[in-house]
Design a protein around this motif. Structure first.
Motif, PDB file in Angstrom:
ATOM      1  N   PHE A 143      -0.284 -21.336  19.535  1.00 36.86           N
ATOM      2  CA  PHE A 143      -0.102 -21.871  20.659  1.00 36.86           C
ATOM      3  C   PHE A 143       1.435 -21.672  21.153  1.00 36.86           C
ATOM      4  N   VAL A 144       2.515 -21.728  20.127  1.00 34.58           N
ATOM      5  CA  VAL A 144       3.804 -21.527  20.482  1.00 34.58           C
ATOM      6  C   VAL A 144       4.490 -20.406  19.719  1.00 34.58           C
ATOM      7  N   THR A 145       5.628 -19.817  19.749  1.00 31.57           N
ATOM      8  CA  THR A 145       6.259 -19.121  18.929  1.00 31.57           C
ATOM      9  C   THR A 145       6.898 -20.061  17.856  1.00 31.57           C
ATOM     10  N   ASP A 146       6.990 -19.243  16.531  1.00 29.41           N
ATOM     11  CA  ASP A 146       7.318 -20.440  15.483  1.00 29.41           C
ATOM     12  C   ASP A 146       8.822 -20.133  14.811  1.00 29.41           C
ATOM     13  N   ASP A 147       9.669 -19.925  16.155  1.00 32.23           N
ATOM     14  CA  ASP A 147      10.962 -19.788  15.521  1.00 32.23           C
ATOM     15  C   ASP A 147      11.892 -21.186  16.021  1.00 32.23           C
ATOM     16  N   LEU A 205      -1.113 -16.139  23.789  1.00 31.46           N
ATOM     17  CA  LEU A 205      -1.465 -17.202  24.866  1.00 31.46           C
ATOM     18  C   LEU A 205      -0.987 -16.705  26.079  1.00 31.46           C
ATOM     19  N   THR A 206       0.391 -16.222  26.199  1.00 32.69           N
ATOM     20  CA  THR A 206       0.774 -15.541  27.306  1.00 32.69           C
ATOM     21  C   THR A 206      -0.413 -14.239  27.795  1.00 32.69           C
ATOM     22  N   ALA A 207      -0.726 -13.480  26.868  1.00 29.93           N
ATOM     23  CA  ALA A 207      -1.623 -12.410  27.135  1.00 29.93           C
ATOM     24  C   ALA A 207      -3.063 -12.708  27.753  1.00 29.93           C
ATOM     25  N   LEU A 208      -3.268 -13.864  27.495  1.00 32.06           N
ATOM     26  CA  LEU A 208      -4.489 -14.534  28.177  1.00 32.06           C
ATOM     27  C   LEU A 208      -4.127 -15.296  29.520  1.00 32.06           C
ATOM     28  N   GLY A 209      -2.975 -15.296  29.990  1.00 36.43           N
ATOM     29  CA  GLY A 209      -2.629 -15.925  31.366  1.00 36.43           C
ATOM     30  C   GLY A 209      -1.854 -17.480  31.059  1.00 36.43           C
ATOM     31  N   GLY A 210      -1.525 -17.546  29.867  1.00 35.27           N
ATOM     32  CA  GLY A 210      -0.844 -18.956  29.607  1.00 35.27           C
ATOM     33  C   GLY A 210      -1.415 -20.050  29.549  1.00 35.27           C
ATOM     34  N   LEU A 211      -0.800 -21.398  29.708  1.00 37.85           N
ATOM     35  CA  LEU A 211      -1.467 -22.670  29.794  1.00 37.85           C
ATOM     36  C   LEU A 211      -2.015 -22.685  31.282  1.00 37.85           C
ATOM     37  N   GLU A 212      -1.577 -22.115  32.141  1.00 37.17           N
ATOM     38  CA  GLU A 212      -2.166 -22.414  33.565  1.00 37.17           C
ATOM     39  C   GLU A 212      -3.557 -21.801  33.586  1.00 37.17           C
ATOM     40  N   THR A 213      -3.869 -20.708  32.802  1.00 35.36           N
ATOM     41  CA  THR A 213      -5.150 -19.983  32.946  1.00 35.36           C
ATOM     42  C   THR A 213      -6.140 -20.696  31.738  1.00 35.36           C
ATOM     43  N   PHE A 237       7.621 -31.348  26.818  1.00 34.16           N
ATOM     44  CA  PHE A 237       7.784 -30.325  27.733  1.00 34.16           C
ATOM     45  C   PHE A 237       7.956 -28.993  27.155  1.00 34.16           C
ATOM     46  N   LEU A 238       7.131 -28.164  27.359  1.00 35.58           N
ATOM     47  CA  LEU A 238       7.054 -26.725  26.646  1.00 35.58           C
ATOM     48  C   LEU A 238       7.626 -25.774  27.694  1.00 35.58           C
ATOM     49  N   PRO A 239       8.644 -25.130  27.355  1.00 39.00           N
ATOM     50  CA  PRO A 239       9.316 -24.065  28.019  1.00 39.00           C
ATOM     51  C   PRO A 239       8.297 -23.107  28.246  1.00 39.00           C
ATOM     52  N   GLU A 240       8.030 -22.203  29.393  1.00 34.78           N
ATOM     53  CA  GLU A 240       7.176 -21.054  29.423  1.00 34.78           C
ATOM     54  C   GLU A 240       7.505 -20.112  28.367  1.00 34.78           C
ATOM     55  N   GLU A 241       8.775 -19.798  28.074  1.00 32.07           N
ATOM     56  CA  GLU A 241       9.225 -18.911  26.937  1.00 32.07           C
ATOM     57  C   GLU A 241       8.694 -19.109  25.553  1.00 32.07           C
ATOM     58  N   LEU A 242       8.349 -20.374  25.197  1.00 32.14           N
ATOM     59  CA  LEU A 242       7.930 -20.647  23.888  1.00 32.14           C
ATOM     60  C   LEU A 242       6.541 -20.479  23.915  1.00 32.14           C
TER      61      LEU A 242
END
Length: 729
Positions: free
Chosen positions: A481-485, A410-418, A400-405
């Motif tokens: 895909f995700v932030t690497d921190d 990916l966020t610039a393209l609309g995220g997983l929903e897009t 379960f991936l939190p939106e902030e990760l």
């Protein structure tokens, strides 16, 4: 009287009789081929299902079962045998496989057996796939038996097509005798007597070709099965097909062929017998006496001869309809088949062989073996021809991936929903997280490859997702895909969650022959970590895999030798399936070539139908053509000008399907190339132009030959005598 008349007519009109016999031979051959191929495909599918799933028809699964219960099952009159399935039985559960003498009563017998044993009906299982191949279906299932329906539909379509083809041959023969039957009708012959006479002739002419036609169809189907075995010899997981035949198929073929021929003859016979004596004697049904429409294109190109040729073609429009359709269908099918196989070859080469040519030399599949149970890793590394061997297994998990990760890209393209259409939930996004379990040595080598400190205490995450907005599936671009921190990941399997450390995020996967999901967060873990934290959650695939690089030049001979040595080592303890890269490429090329040969042969048979109809029409239409050209001779036409008319007709008959096919093929190419996102120049550089041109040239050649033979026979006749005696044949 009718018997003597028929014998006399058949004896004195051999060309017409030969045309009908050839049509009957072709029809019987096609029906025999269809029935034989369908029977062998059915047998092969039954064998394949039996090999993969067993030949049982019914199955009982229960908690308690003893020898007395087994004896009760075997005592049922329709039960052939009942055996305990030792492989599936266990953990307090017993599985009984039941075989019936007459499986058609299985849906009635199995509930009775379960009731006799005191079991509920939910303890019953049916081998539905195998039963459906014997056309046995659950009576409570309202869905129709699709396989039987498909066979019947194909058979009806082919039979109707052949009826239309053979009808043309009978119609040409019968139309040449309209005047004679008009005279017979005027002196008392009834329509029924005329029909019986014509049908008797059809039976006499068709019975003889049926046996050789049936045998020829069997021989061709045998050749087709052998061709399939030859081209698919190296396909893994396939058993060799053995040609089989049954006397009932022979009887069914002959019956269908006989009915097809009789119905083909009945159509024109009924039409002829319903003509009045006056219509028949005057022969007002002669298509060449009707008023013709103008042929502007032929008239513009060839002048008066083009106009006359166009009129003649329109007069023969109905009889040539089958020729045009068959030639069009064969040429279109041949062109599209070559285009399709070329596109398939290019696609397979680009997406598989060229993409993974540096990812493997030999692949071994360990059937029903967990990676933790494989104990020959060190022995494999000791084989002199192996440079590197990686043992791995695949498992399914989710996170379960939190939106902030999500990564900034990916966020610039609309995220997983897009990007992936993944709906957002309260806990974030539910994302597939496949797990690739590597043997410890290979995992440590992978850590070194991506420049991190080798360790067996965590996972490496493939941090990439397909950018479906700015790229297509053929040429994929990836973004993080995700932030690497985030230094830990929580995997969910079968309702259980396990938190494991993340050693690193990377966009460079280990060198494996694997295609990862477009929107998945792939985790690579060592075998040690799998045993410690994830193995108990299950959800791993049943098979494990070994990816091997050879230390040689990867030639076919070297890889075959190395594969043989590996099989000798591993197959002693495990059930395996192996393949090597070079042999796989050769097998793929052989399959593509086999598809071209088999489908090409089918298209050639379709073309032969059309060409046979052209020959039948050209050689059997002599009476009308003699009268037509006799009239032209009376107004000053020379034989040379008549030959030009024949050339124009042949050009139209052969050229029409070719010119109609060309734009349709181009449209198909455009659609297929666009749908596959392939660079058009890549296809056109390998387009099968030469085979298509050769096929087209063959059609033109045979049509020209038909008109040459017909024209030569026509011009050898005494056309002046034809004008005097308009009823001679």
């Amino acid at each position: 009287m009718w018997e003597n008349y028929s014998k006399s007519y058949l004896k004195n009109n051999r060309a017409s009789s030969i045309s009908i016999m050839a049509a009957a031979l072709a029809a019987t051959m096609f029906l025999s081929l269809l029935c034989s191929i369908a029977y062998n495909f059915w047998i092969y599918e039954v064998e394949q299902i039996t090999l993969e799933e067993g030949g049982w028809q019914g199955r009982i699964v229960c908690d308690r079962f003893d020898a007395d219960d087994l004896s009760i099952v075997c005592q049922f009159a329709n039960v052939e045998k009942a055996v305990v399935n030792e492989e599936l039985s266990g953990c307090g559960e017993t599985v009984i496989d039941i075989y019936f003498q007459n499986a058609r009563t299985i849906y009635r017998d199995m509930p009775l057996i379960s009731a006799q044993l005191g079991l509920e009906e939910d303890s019953i299982e049916y081998h539905s796939l195998l039963l459906s191949r014997y056309f046995i279906h659950d009576p409570e299932d309202t869905a129709p038996p699709m396989l039987l329906s498909m066979y019947l539909a194909i058979l009806i379509i082919v039979a109707v097509s052949l009826i239309l083809i053979i009808r043309s041959s009978f119609e040409l023969s019968m139309n040449a005798r309209i005047h004679q039957f008009g005279i017979f009708s005027s002196i008392g012959a009834t329509p029924g007597q005329i029909r019986i006479c014509l049908l008797q002739e059809a039976v006499v002419l068709s019975i003889l070709p049926m046996i050789p036609g049936t045998l020829l169809g069997i021989f061709i189907s045998y050749g087709a099965i052998e061709a399939i075995n030859y081209f698919a010899a190296d396909v893994s997981g396939r058993h060799e097909a053995a040609f089989q035949y049954h006397p009932s198929i022979f009887a069914f073929t002959v019956l269908i062929s006989f009915l097809t021929v009789i119905f083909s003859a009945w159509i024109p016979a009924r039409k002829l017998s319903r003509m009045t004596p006056l219509e028949a004697i005057r022969n007002t049904n002669d298509p060449l006496l009707r008023k013709k429409k103008h042929s502007p294109i032929l008239s513009f190109l060839f002048g008066m001869k083009g106009e006359l040729a166009g009129n003649a073609l329109k007069a023969q429009k109905k009889s040539l309809r089958i020729s045009t359709f068959s030639l069009l269908l064969s040429f279109l099918g041949f062109s599209i088949m070559l285009v399709f196989t070329t596109l398939a070859d290019i696609s397979t080469r680009y997406t598989y062989f060229e993409r993974y040519q540096d990812a493997w030399d030999i692949m071994v599949t360990l059937k029903d073996t967990e990676i933790s149970d494989f104990s020959l890793t060190e022995e494999l590394q000791d084989i002199s021809g192996i440079q590197d061997a990686t043992v791995y297994q695949k498992a399914e998990a989710e996170i379960f991936l939190p939106e902030e990760l999500q990564s900034n890209e990916l966020t610039a393209l609309g995220g997983l929903e897009t990007i992936a259409g993944t709906p957002k939930t309260e806990g974030g996004f539910q994302v597939s997280a496949p797990v690739i379990i590597l043997d410890d040595t290979s995992f440590l080598a992978f850590c070194s490859q991506i420049n991190i400190s080798p360790s067996l205490d965590g996972a490496v995450v493939l941090n990439q997702i397909w950018d479906s907005v700015n790229s297509n599936f053929r040429y994929k671009d990836y973004i993080p895909f995700v932030t690497d921190d985030h230094r830990t990941t929580m995997l969910y399997q079968n309702g259980q969650s396990v938190e494991i450390p993340v050693l690193s995020y990377t966009q460079t996967p280990p060198i494996l022959r694997e295609e990862y999901k477009n929107y998945a967060l792939v985790h690579f873990i060592p075998l040690t970590l799998w045993k410690e934290k994830l193995r108990h959650t299950g959800d791993a695939e049943a098979d494990s895999y070994i990816r091997i690089f050879s230390s040689g030049n990867a030639s076919l001979t070297d890889l075959n030798s190395l594969e043989k040595e590996i099989r000798q080592l591993v197959s002693q303890q495990y059930e395996i399936q192996s393949e090597n890269r070079v042999q796989e490429r050769l097998s793929n090329d052989s399959l593509i070539y086999g598809m071209k040969v088999i489908f090409g042969a089918f298209c050639v048979l379709l073309a032969l139908i059309g060409i046979a109809n052209v020959f039948s029409n050209t050689l059997g239409f002599l009476r009308q053509r003699k009268r037509e050209f006799a009239r032209y001779m009376s107004i000053g036409f020379t034989p040379r000008e008549m030959w030009k008319m024949f050339c124009i007709e042949g050009f139209v008959i052969a050229g029409k399907p070719l010119f109609l096919t060309l734009p349709l093929t181009v449209l198909f190419v455009q659609f297929a190339v666009t749908a596959s996102y392939l660079d058009p120049m890549v296809f056109w550089s390998e387009a099968p132009v030469l085979p298509i041109l050769i096929f087209a040239a063959a059609i033109v050649l045979f049509v020209a030959l038909a008109y040459y033979i017909g024209g030569k026979r026509l011009l050898q006749c005494d056309l002046n005598e034809t004008l005097k005696n308009d009823v001679s044949v």
